[in-house]
Motif scaffolding. Structure first.
Motif, PDB file in Angstrom:
ATOM      1  N   GLN A  73       3.756 -24.909   1.027  1.00  0.00           N
ATOM      2  CA  GLN A  73       4.967 -24.176   1.323  1.00  0.00           C
ATOM      3  C   GLN A  73       5.147 -24.033   2.824  1.00  0.00           C
ATOM      4  O   GLN A  73       4.182 -23.853   3.555  1.00  0.00           O
ATOM      5  CB  GLN A  73       4.913 -22.774   0.705  1.00  0.00           C
ATOM      6  N   VAL A  74       6.372 -24.128   3.241  1.00  0.00           N
ATOM      7  CA  VAL A  74       6.734 -23.920   4.635  1.00  0.00           C
ATOM      8  C   VAL A  74       7.770 -22.812   4.690  1.00  0.00           C
ATOM      9  O   VAL A  74       8.744 -22.829   3.941  1.00  0.00           O
ATOM     10  CB  VAL A  74       7.303 -25.204   5.265  1.00  0.00           C
ATOM     11  N   GLN A  75       7.548 -21.853   5.562  1.00  0.00           N
ATOM     12  CA  GLN A  75       8.522 -20.798   5.771  1.00  0.00           C
ATOM     13  C   GLN A  75       9.239 -21.073   7.105  1.00  0.00           C
ATOM     14  O   GLN A  75       8.589 -21.385   8.109  1.00  0.00           O
ATOM     15  CB  GLN A  75       7.860 -19.426   5.820  1.00  0.00           C
ATOM     16  N   LEU A  76      10.542 -20.930   7.076  1.00  0.00           N
ATOM     17  CA  LEU A  76      11.364 -21.190   8.254  1.00  0.00           C
ATOM     18  C   LEU A  76      12.222 -19.966   8.544  1.00  0.00           C
ATOM     19  O   LEU A  76      12.893 -19.450   7.647  1.00  0.00           O
ATOM     20  CB  LEU A  76      12.269 -22.401   8.014  1.00  0.00           C
ATOM     21  N   VAL A  77      12.192 -19.523   9.786  1.00  0.00           N
ATOM     22  CA  VAL A  77      12.969 -18.346  10.164  1.00  0.00           C
ATOM     23  C   VAL A  77      13.802 -18.680  11.401  1.00  0.00           C
ATOM     24  O   VAL A  77      13.247 -18.952  12.477  1.00  0.00           O
ATOM     25  CB  VAL A  77      12.059 -17.147  10.450  1.00  0.00           C
TER      26      VAL A  77
ATOM     27  N   CYS B 143      14.063 -21.876  15.460  1.00  0.00           N
ATOM     28  CA  CYS B 143      13.570 -21.856  14.081  1.00  0.00           C
ATOM     29  C   CYS B 143      12.053 -21.925  14.158  1.00  0.00           C
ATOM     30  O   CYS B 143      11.505 -22.934  14.624  1.00  0.00           O
ATOM     31  CB  CYS B 143      14.137 -23.025  13.307  1.00  0.00           C
ATOM     32  N   VAL B 144      11.396 -20.868  13.715  1.00  0.00           N
ATOM     33  CA  VAL B 144       9.943 -20.821  13.738  1.00  0.00           C
ATOM     34  C   VAL B 144       9.417 -21.154  12.359  1.00  0.00           C
ATOM     35  O   VAL B 144       9.855 -20.581  11.355  1.00  0.00           O
ATOM     36  CB  VAL B 144       9.443 -19.438  14.175  1.00  0.00           C
ATOM     37  N   ALA B 145       8.474 -22.082  12.315  1.00  0.00           N
ATOM     38  CA  ALA B 145       7.892 -22.525  11.048  1.00  0.00           C
ATOM     39  C   ALA B 145       6.482 -21.991  10.889  1.00  0.00           C
ATOM     40  O   ALA B 145       5.748 -21.818  11.864  1.00  0.00           O
ATOM     41  CB  ALA B 145       7.875 -24.049  11.006  1.00  0.00           C
ATOM     42  N   SER B 146       6.116 -21.754   9.648  1.00  0.00           N
ATOM     43  CA  SER B 146       4.760 -21.323   9.330  1.00  0.00           C
ATOM     44  C   SER B 146       4.387 -21.831   7.950  1.00  0.00           C
ATOM     45  O   SER B 146       5.250 -22.199   7.160  1.00  0.00           O
ATOM     46  CB  SER B 146       4.647 -19.797   9.385  1.00  0.00           C
ATOM     47  N   GLY B 147       3.086 -21.874   7.689  1.00  0.00           N
ATOM     48  CA  GLY B 147       2.609 -22.228   6.363  1.00  0.00           C
ATOM     49  C   GLY B 147       1.974 -23.597   6.255  1.00  0.00           C
ATOM     50  O   GLY B 147       1.075 -23.798   5.447  1.00  0.00           O
ATOM     51  N   ARG B 148       2.453 -24.535   7.025  1.00  0.00           N
ATOM     52  CA  ARG B 148       1.907 -25.895   7.053  1.00  0.00           C
ATOM     53  C   ARG B 148       2.015 -26.394   8.491  1.00  0.00           C
ATOM     54  O   ARG B 148       2.813 -25.887   9.269  1.00  0.00           O
ATOM     55  CB  ARG B 148       2.714 -26.819   6.136  1.00  0.00           C
ATOM     56  N   PRO B 149       1.221 -27.391   8.861  1.00  0.00           N
ATOM     57  CA  PRO B 149       1.334 -27.939  10.219  1.00  0.00           C
ATOM     58  C   PRO B 149       2.753 -28.418  10.516  1.00  0.00           C
ATOM     59  O   PRO B 149       3.296 -29.257   9.805  1.00  0.00           O
ATOM     60  CB  PRO B 149       0.352 -29.106  10.213  1.00  0.00           C
ATOM     61  N   PHE B 150       3.334 -27.834  11.542  1.00  0.00           N
ATOM     62  CA  PHE B 150       4.725 -28.114  11.887  1.00  0.00           C
ATOM     63  C   PHE B 150       4.948 -29.599  12.159  1.00  0.00           C
ATOM     64  O   PHE B 150       5.988 -30.154  11.818  1.00  0.00           O
ATOM     65  CB  PHE B 150       5.083 -27.280  13.123  1.00  0.00           C
ATOM     66  N   SER B 151       3.950 -30.243  12.743  1.00  0.00           N
ATOM     67  CA  SER B 151       4.085 -31.647  13.116  1.00  0.00           C
ATOM     68  C   SER B 151       4.128 -32.579  11.915  1.00  0.00           C
ATOM     69  O   SER B 151       4.411 -33.775  12.078  1.00  0.00           O
ATOM     70  CB  SER B 151       2.945 -32.058  14.052  1.00  0.00           C
ATOM     71  N   TRP B 152       3.882 -32.087  10.731  1.00  0.00           N
ATOM     72  CA  TRP B 152       3.981 -32.915   9.533  1.00  0.00           C
ATOM     73  C   TRP B 152       5.432 -33.193   9.158  1.00  0.00           C
ATOM     74  O   TRP B 152       5.701 -34.067   8.354  1.00  0.00           O
ATOM     75  CB  TRP B 152       3.334 -32.208   8.341  1.00  0.00           C
ATOM     76  N   TYR B 153       6.352 -32.415   9.684  1.00  0.00           N
ATOM     77  CA  TYR B 153       7.719 -32.420   9.202  1.00  0.00           C
ATOM     78  C   TYR B 153       8.717 -32.875  10.247  1.00  0.00           C
ATOM     79  O   TYR B 153       8.719 -32.377  11.380  1.00  0.00           O
ATOM     80  CB  TYR B 153       8.110 -31.008   8.737  1.00  0.00           C
TER      81      TYR B 153
ATOM     82  N   ALA C 145      13.151 -28.515   6.806  1.00  0.00           N
ATOM     83  CA  ALA C 145      11.982 -29.345   7.046  1.00  0.00           C
ATOM     84  C   ALA C 145      11.957 -30.514   6.067  1.00  0.00           C
ATOM     85  O   ALA C 145      12.158 -30.327   4.865  1.00  0.00           O
ATOM     86  CB  ALA C 145      10.708 -28.515   6.907  1.00  0.00           C
ATOM     87  N   ASP C 146      11.664 -31.672   6.607  1.00  0.00           N
ATOM     88  CA  ASP C 146      11.697 -32.928   5.856  1.00  0.00           C
ATOM     89  C   ASP C 146      10.311 -33.562   5.906  1.00  0.00           C
ATOM     90  O   ASP C 146       9.908 -34.102   6.933  1.00  0.00           O
ATOM     91  CB  ASP C 146      12.756 -33.833   6.490  1.00  0.00           C
TER      92      ASP C 146
END
Length: 124
Positions: free
Chosen positions: A1-5, A22-32, A98-99
């Motif tokens: 899961q990825v959370q985006l705010v 947009c701040v991402a959390s939950g998975r490595p941001f660079s994956w997306y 996120a893709d």
């Protein structure tokens, strides 16, 4: 899961600039790969800009090309949208997404996770 705010929206006058984050959390941001979309009242959600995992490739809707710039800071898990020369027709709710499997292109079907969005209102 990825959370985006998302954050940074607001009420502004035409012609000014605004930067969305947009701040991402939950998975490595660079994956997306990441994208920005927007939806105005009574209209379908539309692609605004996209960026590849490394940031090396960017894509823009024709309506924002030359005015908006998408960027990312993988160390800060943050996506940005720098918006300049804003127009009343840019008024919309802006979402980041996120893709996991793609390049950040324009089809919303490619995106796996979405934020709640931030409102941008541009007055004339």
């Amino acid at each position: 899961q990825v959370q985006l705010v998302e954050s940074g929206g607001g009420l502004v006058q035409a012609g000014v600039s605004l930067r969305l984050s947009c701040v991402a959390s939950g998975r490595p941001f660079s994956w997306y790969a990441m994208g920005w979309f927007r939806q105005a009242p009574g209209k379908e959600r539309e692609f605004v800009a996209g960026i590849s995992r490394s940031g090396g490739r960017t894509y823009y809707a024709d309506s924002v090309k030359g005015r908006f710039t998408i960027s990312r800071d993988n160390a800060k898990n943050t996506l940005y949208l720098q918006m300049s020369s804003l127009k009343p027709e840019d008024t919309a709710h802006y979402y980041c997404a996120a893709d996991r499997g793609g390049e950040g292109r324009q089809s919303s079907l490619d995106y796996d996770y979405w934020g709640q969005g931030t409102q941008v209102t541009v007055s004339s």
